[in-house]
Design a protein around this motif. Structure first.
Motif, mmCIF file in Angstrom:
data_model
loop_
_atom_site.group_PDB
_atom_site.id
_atom_site.type_symbol
_atom_site.label_atom_id
_atom_site.label_comp_id
_atom_site.label_asym_id
_atom_site.label_seq_id
_atom_site.Cartn_x
_atom_site.Cartn_y
_atom_site.Cartn_z
ATOM 1 N N PRO A 4 -11.682 2.644 2.043
ATOM 2 C CA PRO A 4 -12.247 2.231 0.752
ATOM 3 C C PRO A 4 -11.248 2.369 -0.400
ATOM 4 O O PRO A 4 -11.490 3.071 -1.380
ATOM 5 C CB PRO A 4 -13.438 3.175 0.588
ATOM 6 N N VAL A 5 -10.105 1.695 -0.273
ATOM 7 C CA VAL A 5 -9.092 1.657 -1.336
ATOM 8 C C VAL A 5 -8.705 0.207 -1.585
ATOM 9 O O VAL A 5 -9.020 -0.677 -0.786
ATOM 10 C CB VAL A 5 -7.834 2.492 -0.969
ATOM 11 N N LEU A 6 -8.002 -0.036 -2.679
ATOM 12 C CA LEU A 6 -7.572 -1.390 -3.030
ATOM 13 C C LEU A 6 -6.856 -2.047 -1.854
ATOM 14 O O LEU A 6 -5.865 -1.516 -1.334
ATOM 15 C CB LEU A 6 -6.633 -1.326 -4.246
ATOM 16 N N GLY A 7 -7.360 -3.201 -1.426
ATOM 17 C CA GLY A 7 -6.788 -3.923 -0.291
ATOM 18 C C GLY A 7 -5.541 -4.699 -0.681
ATOM 19 O O GLY A 7 -5.435 -5.218 -1.804
ATOM 20 N N THR A 8 -4.621 -4.777 0.248
ATOM 21 C CA THR A 8 -3.371 -5.500 0.005
ATOM 22 C C THR A 8 -3.598 -6.955 -0.410
ATOM 23 O O THR A 8 -2.911 -7.441 -1.318
ATOM 24 C CB THR A 8 -2.451 -5.399 1.236
ATOM 25 N N THR A 12 1.257 -1.246 -11.243
ATOM 26 C CA THR A 12 1.234 0.190 -11.505
ATOM 27 C C THR A 12 -0.195 0.699 -11.658
ATOM 28 O O THR A 12 -1.102 -0.052 -12.000
ATOM 29 C CB THR A 12 2.033 0.535 -12.773
ATOM 30 N N ASP A 13 -0.344 1.988 -11.400
ATOM 31 C CA ASP A 13 -1.598 2.706 -11.578
ATOM 32 C C ASP A 13 -1.236 3.904 -12.449
ATOM 33 O O ASP A 13 -0.824 4.938 -11.949
ATOM 34 C CB ASP A 13 -2.129 3.148 -10.214
ATOM 35 N N GLY A 14 -1.263 3.727 -13.762
ATOM 36 C CA GLY A 14 -0.747 4.756 -14.659
ATOM 37 C C GLY A 14 0.774 4.766 -14.566
ATOM 38 O O GLY A 14 1.413 3.736 -14.708
ATOM 39 N N ALA A 15 1.343 5.917 -14.261
ATOM 40 C CA ALA A 15 2.800 6.045 -14.175
ATOM 41 C C ALA A 15 3.341 5.723 -12.782
ATOM 42 O O ALA A 15 4.546 5.611 -12.595
ATOM 43 C CB ALA A 15 3.219 7.461 -14.560
ATOM 44 N N GLU A 16 2.449 5.560 -11.804
ATOM 45 C CA GLU A 16 2.865 5.328 -10.412
ATOM 46 C C GLU A 16 3.033 3.836 -10.118
ATOM 47 O O GLU A 16 2.216 3.019 -10.549
ATOM 48 C CB GLU A 16 1.817 5.899 -9.453
ATOM 49 N N THR A 17 4.072 3.495 -9.354
ATOM 50 C CA THR A 17 4.240 2.122 -8.890
ATOM 51 C C THR A 17 3.468 1.971 -7.587
ATOM 52 O O THR A 17 3.802 2.585 -6.581
ATOM 53 C CB THR A 17 5.727 1.771 -8.675
ATOM 54 N N VAL A 18 2.432 1.158 -7.624
ATOM 55 C CA VAL A 18 1.567 0.903 -6.476
ATOM 56 C C VAL A 18 2.187 -0.156 -5.568
ATOM 57 O O VAL A 18 2.117 -0.060 -4.340
ATOM 58 C CB VAL A 18 0.171 0.443 -6.955
ATOM 59 N N VAL A 38 -5.381 -0.845 -11.988
ATOM 60 C CA VAL A 38 -4.000 -1.249 -11.734
ATOM 61 C C VAL A 38 -3.615 -2.368 -12.685
ATOM 62 O O VAL A 38 -4.457 -3.160 -13.103
ATOM 63 C CB VAL A 38 -3.778 -1.693 -10.265
ATOM 64 N N VAL A 39 -2.335 -2.404 -13.028
ATOM 65 C CA VAL A 39 -1.804 -3.420 -13.936
ATOM 66 C C VAL A 39 -0.652 -4.117 -13.240
ATOM 67 O O VAL A 39 0.276 -3.459 -12.752
ATOM 68 C CB VAL A 39 -1.309 -2.777 -15.250
ATOM 69 N N ALA A 40 -0.713 -5.441 -13.187
ATOM 70 C CA ALA A 40 0.382 -6.238 -12.642
ATOM 71 C C ALA A 40 1.157 -6.834 -13.807
ATOM 72 O O ALA A 40 0.580 -7.502 -14.670
ATOM 73 C CB ALA A 40 -0.143 -7.355 -11.744
ATOM 74 N N GLN A 41 2.450 -6.568 -13.832
ATOM 75 C CA GLN A 41 3.335 -7.098 -14.873
ATOM 76 C C GLN A 41 4.314 -8.049 -14.195
ATOM 77 O O GLN A 41 5.104 -7.621 -13.350
ATOM 78 C CB GLN A 41 4.092 -5.952 -15.554
ATOM 79 N N ALA A 42 4.229 -9.333 -14.540
ATOM 80 C CA ALA A 42 5.114 -10.346 -13.964
ATOM 81 C C ALA A 42 6.198 -10.706 -14.960
ATOM 82 O O ALA A 42 5.943 -10.789 -16.164
ATOM 83 C CB ALA A 42 4.327 -11.597 -13.592
ATOM 84 N N ARG A 43 7.405 -10.918 -14.444
ATOM 85 C CA ARG A 43 8.529 -11.360 -15.270
ATOM 86 C C ARG A 43 9.256 -12.469 -14.524
ATOM 87 O O ARG A 43 9.601 -12.318 -13.356
ATOM 88 C CB ARG A 43 9.496 -10.202 -15.524
ATOM 89 N N LEU A 44 9.464 -13.597 -15.209
ATOM 90 C CA LEU A 44 10.202 -14.710 -14.616
ATOM 91 C C LEU A 44 11.672 -14.318 -14.543
ATOM 92 O O LEU A 44 12.331 -14.136 -15.566
ATOM 93 C CB LEU A 44 10.009 -15.983 -15.448
ATOM 94 N N ALA A 45 12.174 -14.154 -13.322
ATOM 95 C CA ALA A 45 13.539 -13.682 -13.118
ATOM 96 C C ALA A 45 14.549 -14.814 -13.005
ATOM 97 O O ALA A 45 15.689 -14.690 -13.458
ATOM 98 C CB ALA A 45 13.619 -12.816 -11.855
ATOM 99 N N LEU A 72 1.302 2.475 -2.496
ATOM 100 C CA LEU A 72 0.366 3.573 -2.736
ATOM 101 C C LEU A 72 -1.074 3.072 -2.775
ATOM 102 O O LEU A 72 -1.343 1.983 -3.280
ATOM 103 C CB LEU A 72 0.674 4.252 -4.076
ATOM 104 N N PRO A 73 -2.024 3.886 -2.296
ATOM 105 C CA PRO A 73 -3.436 3.496 -2.359
ATOM 106 C C PRO A 73 -4.004 3.708 -3.766
ATOM 107 O O PRO A 73 -3.565 4.584 -4.495
ATOM 108 C CB PRO A 73 -4.105 4.450 -1.363
ATOM 109 N N THR A 74 -4.972 2.864 -4.104
ATOM 110 C CA THR A 74 -5.697 3.019 -5.365
ATOM 111 C C THR A 74 -7.180 3.084 -5.024
ATOM 112 O O THR A 74 -7.709 2.161 -4.404
ATOM 113 C CB THR A 74 -5.424 1.838 -6.318
ATOM 114 N N PRO A 75 -7.859 4.167 -5.429
ATOM 115 C CA PRO A 75 -9.277 4.324 -5.086
ATOM 116 C C PRO A 75 -10.185 3.440 -5.946
ATOM 117 O O PRO A 75 -9.780 2.927 -6.996
ATOM 118 C CB PRO A 75 -9.542 5.804 -5.383
#
Length: 135
Positions: A37-41, A106-112, A85-92, A77-80
């Protein structure tokens, strides 16, 4: 118009941020990618793609869209349930009609998760028309 170069419209560095608070329907159990029961890939991937779509939305020329063509994803990392979670996209990089994004989730300071998402600029009408043809 399908031959338009993406670098004419989308400068490298363009970005967007998308946020998700994990619910029961976002879990690996719910999406069929596991039995925990955590955020699925698959939801992490969808969130990463949503951030890339959001990054191009304001500059998208009429009649055009982008479609996903390649993804590399490291889900670390799992997220309960209840976590955000925040997804930040950058055009590279822009290569003709191809847009290469780097995405950090990210989930706070952690990279998920980290992802590289490649999208192609296409004529929306032609793309849908081709996809609708019988095989």
């Amino acid at each position: 118009m399908e031959r338009q170069q993406a670098d004419d419209t989308f400068p490298p560095g363009l970005g967007a941020r998308v946020e998700l608070t994990v619910t029961d329907s976002d879990t690996a159990q719910a999406v069929g990618s596991g039995d925990v029961p955590v955020l699925g890939t698959p939801r992490v991937l969808a969130l990463a793609e949503a951030a890339t779509v959001a990054a191009t939305a304001a500059r998208m020329p009429t009649g055009l869209t982008t479609v996903g063509v390649r993804v590399e994803l490291d889900h670390r990392l799992p997220t309960p349930i209840g976590g955000t979670v925040v997804a930040q996209a950058r055009l590279a990089k822009v290569d003709g009609r191809r847009l290469l994004f780097e995405v950090t989730v990210t989930d706070g300071a952690e990279t998920v998760a980290e992802a590289r998402v490649e999208r192609a600029l296409v004529d929306r009408h032609r793309f849908v028309e081709r996809a609708s043809r019988p095989a």
